[in-house]
Motif scaffolding. Structure first.
Motif, mmCIF file in Angstrom:
data_model
loop_
_atom_site.group_PDB
_atom_site.id
_atom_site.type_symbol
_atom_site.label_atom_id
_atom_site.label_comp_id
_atom_site.label_asym_id
_atom_site.label_seq_id
_atom_site.Cartn_x
_atom_site.Cartn_y
_atom_site.Cartn_z
ATOM 1 N N SER A 154 -5.645 20.646 8.515
ATOM 2 C CA SER A 154 -5.727 20.404 9.964
ATOM 3 C C SER A 154 -4.865 19.185 10.295
ATOM 4 C CB SER A 154 -7.174 20.171 10.385
ATOM 5 O OG SER A 154 -7.992 21.281 10.077
ATOM 6 N N PRO A 155 -3.550 19.312 10.140
ATOM 7 C CA PRO A 155 -2.680 18.129 10.234
ATOM 8 C C PRO A 155 -2.707 17.440 11.589
ATOM 9 C CG PRO A 155 -1.368 20.141 10.250
ATOM 10 C CD PRO A 155 -2.767 20.543 9.883
ATOM 11 N N GLY A 171 9.425 20.904 10.748
ATOM 12 C CA GLY A 171 9.332 20.059 9.571
ATOM 13 C C GLY A 171 8.534 18.799 9.861
ATOM 14 N N TYR A 172 8.644 17.837 8.970
ATOM 15 C CA TYR A 172 7.912 16.597 9.173
ATOM 16 C C TYR A 172 8.683 15.435 8.555
ATOM 17 C CZ TYR A 172 6.460 16.647 4.259
ATOM 18 O OH TYR A 172 6.445 16.626 2.895
ATOM 19 N N ARG A 173 8.400 14.261 9.080
ATOM 20 C CA ARG A 173 8.897 13.025 8.485
ATOM 21 C C ARG A 173 7.752 12.368 7.741
ATOM 22 N NH1 ARG A 173 7.808 8.322 9.763
ATOM 23 N NH2 ARG A 173 7.483 8.496 11.999
ATOM 24 N N PRO A 174 7.945 11.970 6.492
ATOM 25 C CA PRO A 174 6.853 11.327 5.746
ATOM 26 C C PRO A 174 6.403 10.024 6.401
ATOM 27 C CG PRO A 174 8.614 12.026 4.277
ATOM 28 C CD PRO A 174 9.144 12.165 5.675
ATOM 29 N N GLY A 175 5.186 9.611 6.064
ATOM 30 C CA GLY A 175 4.669 8.354 6.552
ATOM 31 C C GLY A 175 5.563 7.193 6.164
ATOM 32 N N GLN A 176 5.743 6.272 7.076
ATOM 33 C CA GLN A 176 6.598 5.122 6.819
ATOM 34 C C GLN A 176 6.090 3.910 7.590
ATOM 35 O OE1 GLN A 176 10.422 6.534 8.189
ATOM 36 N NE2 GLN A 176 10.110 5.751 10.251
ATOM 37 N N GLU A 177 6.692 2.771 7.294
ATOM 38 C CA GLU A 177 6.300 1.538 7.966
ATOM 39 C C GLU A 177 6.845 1.499 9.391
ATOM 40 O OE1 GLU A 177 7.489 -3.085 7.526
ATOM 41 O OE2 GLU A 177 6.632 -2.187 5.706
ATOM 42 N N ARG A 178 6.021 0.988 10.288
ATOM 43 C CA ARG A 178 6.429 0.831 11.677
ATOM 44 C C ARG A 178 5.973 -0.532 12.182
ATOM 45 N NH1 ARG A 178 4.916 4.743 16.898
ATOM 46 N NH2 ARG A 178 5.916 3.411 18.457
ATOM 47 N N ALA A 188 0.841 -1.196 0.000
ATOM 48 C CA ALA A 188 0.000 0.000 0.000
ATOM 49 C C ALA A 188 0.882 1.255 0.000
ATOM 50 C CB ALA A 188 -0.916 0.000 1.219
ATOM 51 N N GLU A 189 0.340 2.337 -0.519
ATOM 52 C CA GLU A 189 1.054 3.609 -0.579
ATOM 53 C C GLU A 189 0.876 4.377 0.726
ATOM 54 O OE1 GLU A 189 3.204 6.780 -2.442
ATOM 55 O OE2 GLU A 189 2.875 4.704 -3.049
ATOM 56 N N PRO A 190 1.961 4.797 1.382
ATOM 57 C CA PRO A 190 1.811 5.554 2.631
ATOM 58 C C PRO A 190 1.322 6.975 2.384
ATOM 59 C CG PRO A 190 4.118 5.397 2.043
ATOM 60 C CD PRO A 190 3.370 4.545 1.063
ATOM 61 N N TYR A 191 0.551 7.497 3.320
ATOM 62 C CA TYR A 191 0.118 8.888 3.311
ATOM 63 C C TYR A 191 0.746 9.597 4.511
ATOM 64 C CZ TYR A 191 -3.346 9.028 -0.449
ATOM 65 O OH TYR A 191 -3.959 9.046 -1.671
ATOM 66 N N THR A 192 0.763 10.939 4.473
ATOM 67 C CA THR A 192 1.383 11.729 5.528
ATOM 68 C C THR A 192 0.445 12.863 5.944
ATOM 69 O OG1 THR A 192 3.586 11.277 4.614
ATOM 70 C CG2 THR A 192 3.397 13.106 6.165
ATOM 71 N N GLN A 193 -0.018 12.824 7.176
ATOM 72 C CA GLN A 193 -0.949 13.851 7.630
ATOM 73 C C GLN A 193 -0.283 15.217 7.810
ATOM 74 O OE1 GLN A 193 -1.192 11.601 11.586
ATOM 75 N NE2 GLN A 193 -1.965 13.622 12.200
ATOM 76 N N TRP A 194 1.058 15.260 7.895
ATOM 77 C CA TRP A 194 1.780 16.499 8.164
ATOM 78 C C TRP A 194 2.336 17.174 6.914
ATOM 79 C CZ3 TRP A 194 0.957 18.120 12.893
ATOM 80 C CH2 TRP A 194 0.652 17.179 13.879
ATOM 81 N N GLU A 195 2.090 16.631 5.752
ATOM 82 C CA GLU A 195 2.693 17.230 4.576
ATOM 83 C C GLU A 195 2.046 18.572 4.252
ATOM 84 O OE1 GLU A 195 1.147 15.777 0.447
ATOM 85 O OE2 GLU A 195 1.551 14.011 1.661
ATOM 86 N N PRO A 196 2.781 19.467 3.566
ATOM 87 C CA PRO A 196 2.233 20.783 3.226
ATOM 88 C C PRO A 196 0.915 20.668 2.473
ATOM 89 C CG PRO A 196 4.586 20.722 2.790
ATOM 90 C CD PRO A 196 4.184 19.308 3.116
ATOM 91 N N GLY A 197 -0.016 21.522 2.841
ATOM 92 C CA GLY A 197 -1.317 21.529 2.186
ATOM 93 C C GLY A 197 -2.409 20.873 2.996
ATOM 94 N N VAL A 198 -2.067 20.028 3.973
ATOM 95 C CA VAL A 198 -3.080 19.443 4.847
ATOM 96 C C VAL A 198 -3.535 20.534 5.808
ATOM 97 C CG1 VAL A 198 -3.587 17.690 6.577
ATOM 98 C CG2 VAL A 198 -2.138 17.126 4.622
ATOM 99 N N ARG A 216 5.381 14.940 12.974
ATOM 100 C CA ARG A 216 5.811 16.333 13.011
ATOM 101 C C ARG A 216 7.104 16.437 13.810
ATOM 102 N NH1 ARG A 216 1.776 20.766 15.354
ATOM 103 N NH2 ARG A 216 1.947 19.374 17.155
ATOM 104 N N LEU A 217 8.086 17.175 13.307
ATOM 105 C CA LEU A 217 9.375 17.322 13.960
ATOM 106 C C LEU A 217 9.425 18.603 14.786
ATOM 107 C CD1 LEU A 217 11.650 16.286 10.951
ATOM 108 C CD2 LEU A 217 10.740 14.824 12.776
#
Length: 205
Positions: A24-25, A177-184, A12-22, A172-173
């Motif tokens: 209400s991150p 800044g932010y770290r993109p969504g990744q596997e955990r 599946a493709e990861p999404y990122t709630q903190w990326e620019p343009g969101v 969110r850092l």
């Protein structure tokens, strides 16, 4: 796969709630999870009537659409809002494109065997971590309140408990800044009392 580890992972493709343009991150983990789930069914399962990224310029726009129309709230998205949002998203998409030859089911549960069965069937599972509504104030939990997309599992040998493989929707850092969504990797047993699982299946009728 080895003799010491049984594992399965869905591409599946990861999404990122903190990326620019969101917009209400801080409370967009539920919409980001739903967007990732919808994009998977559109792209990987070939359910063409689901809008997916073909109707949105960016992932942020997809997340914002779900947030504003399908259950996003400043305090987060409840399980009830998430399931109602899924139903509304799919019914709206099917009705708009005239695809009434499909049906979908949404199931809420918390069972590792059922979860692994969903993953084995190539169906990602939305996972809600919520210690507040579970009244579990103490514990070493992966998250206090958060949605993620379950995309796999590991079952180690030797009596060790199962592990959830999830896309975490980013971070969110401290520097803004932010770290993109990744596997955990998240152990199931220490978190099971605060997890709710939401499975989606879409089939032709």
């Amino acid at each position: 796969m080895t003799q010491s580890l049984l594992s399965r992972r869905i591409p599946a493709e990861p999404y990122t709630q903190w990326e620019p343009g969101v917009r209400s991150p801080g409370s967009a983990c539920g919409p980001a999870t739903m967007a990732a789930l919808m994009e998977y069914w559109h792209t990987r399962q070939g359910v063409a009537f689901i809008p997916g990224m073909r109707h949105f310029d960016t992932k942020a726009a997809h997340i914002n659409n779900i947030y504003s129309r399908h259950g996003g709230r400043p305090w987060g998205m409840s399980v009830r809002s998430f399931t109602r949002g899924l139903h509304a998203y799919l019914r709206l998409a099917a009705g708009k494109d005239g695809h009434d030859g499909w049906q979908h089911t949404v199931t809420v549960f918390n069972d590792m065997e059922r979860y692994t069965a969903e993953i084995d069937a190539a169906r990602p599972v939305a996972l809600k971590f919520d210690k507040w509504c579970s009244f579990r104030w103490q514990g070493d939990f992966a998250y206090n309140y958060h949605w993620v997309l379950g995309i796999g599992y590991e079952k180690p040998a030797g009596g060790k408990g199962p592990v959830l493989l999830v896309h975490d929707n980013g971070l969110r850092l401290k520097d803004g800044g932010y770290r993109p969504g990744q596997e955990r990797r998240i152990p199931y047993l220490p978190n099971r009392n605060i997890i709710t699982m939401v499975a989606l299946d879409i089939t032709r009728v």
